[in-house]
Design a protein around this motif. Sequence first.
Motif, short mmCIF file in Angstrom:
data_model
loop_
_atom_site.label_atom_id
_atom_site.label_comp_id
_atom_site.label_asym_id
_atom_site.label_seq_id
_atom_site.Cartn_x
_atom_site.Cartn_y
_atom_site.Cartn_z
N PHE A 9 1.07 -1.55 0.13
CA PHE A 9 -0.41 0.36 -0.25
C PHE A 9 0.58 1.15 -0.47
O PHE A 9 0.26 2.51 -0.43
N TYR A 13 0.25 3.67 -2.91
CA TYR A 13 0.14 5.03 -2.45
C TYR A 13 0.95 5.97 -3.25
O TYR A 13 0.24 6.64 -4.08
N PRO A 206 -3.75 4.61 3.59
CA PRO A 206 -4.11 3.63 2.31
C PRO A 206 -6.29 3.93 2.10
O PRO A 206 -6.88 3.59 3.49
N CYS A 250 -5.88 3.09 -2.85
CA CYS A 250 -4.44 1.82 -2.96
C CYS A 250 -5.28 0.09 -2.76
O CYS A 250 -4.50 -0.68 -3.40
#
Length: 308
Positions: A9, A13, A206, A250
Amino acid sequence: PLVTSKEMFKKAYKGGYAIGAFNVNNMEIIQGIVEAGKEENAPLILQVSAGARKYAQPVYLKKLVEAAVEYSGLPIVLHLDHGDSFEICKACVDDGFTSVMIDGSKYPFEENIALTKKVVDYAHSKGVVVEAELGRLSGIEDAVSVSERDAAFTDPDEAVEFVERTGVDSLAIAIGTSHGAYKFKGEPRLDFERLEKISSMLPNFPLVLHGASSVPQEFVEICNKYGGQIPGAKGVPEDMLRKAAEMGVCKINIDTDLRLAMTASIRKYLAENPSHFDPRQYLGPGREAIKQMVIHKMRDVLGCSGKA
Ligand SMILES: O=C(COP(=O)(O)O)N(O)CCCOP(=O)(O)O
Ligand SMILES: [Zn+2]
């Protein structure tokens, strides 16, 4: 290897892409998804719902996912989807899941916080990450009034407080998606202002989209041509998902599109081969359809190809 979603994640991101979270219920579905991940060299989230655990029995899915890790060498998250109690989350943490969702979105705010925090405390003590949900997804497609939709969608201020008080690792938000093949009565629409607000108030945190299948008309038509009856099925346009992936989302959940791909190809195969009755003859094409669908998602929607 079996991993948590923490690192993937963080990279997603920063990179402005999302990881596909695909629901798994049997061997062929897992194989189709994993073959796609191998070809695309993409990280994978294989998610198991309570319904999947009942259908296949937990041990079969666990072993199939372990086989997927061994066979592919990919970073794979084994995630519980829509855990509805502390007990099922604890059971999955104890059973080797690397991520669990506790879905307290149907409870009042304070109860959702209390339940989520309890799961976070236990999961984190075992090195497992947690996804929660705030705001209500389903059943609002009928709510025509703005105020009703507004009440159901995730409130940005509540989201900040929720994350701070629970320590949760990712948050599923409600901005207009819903589960299944009938997501919109009228024009598909997501509340991007709301997403923008939430992600600006929770930088580097996320976000997760449930109900994010696009319901490709190609498969709806094949299903309907060979005996299916799914009129008016409608999903989230893929460009909206690409936009969401650049705005802090995400993890994007996809289940319905896998179902449609597999079902369309099996209906077609059986109609065109009435004398065939070896399950390998129709489950094979079903698996291949899933593989091609997932490759398309990774390349053209999620942007996670080459990111393993
Ligand atoms: O967000 C999604 C899927 O969204 P989609 O319908 O748009 O694919 N999910 O969490 C999948 C939920 C599947 O649950 P069950 O196994 O009980 O049917
Ligand atoms: Zn969901």
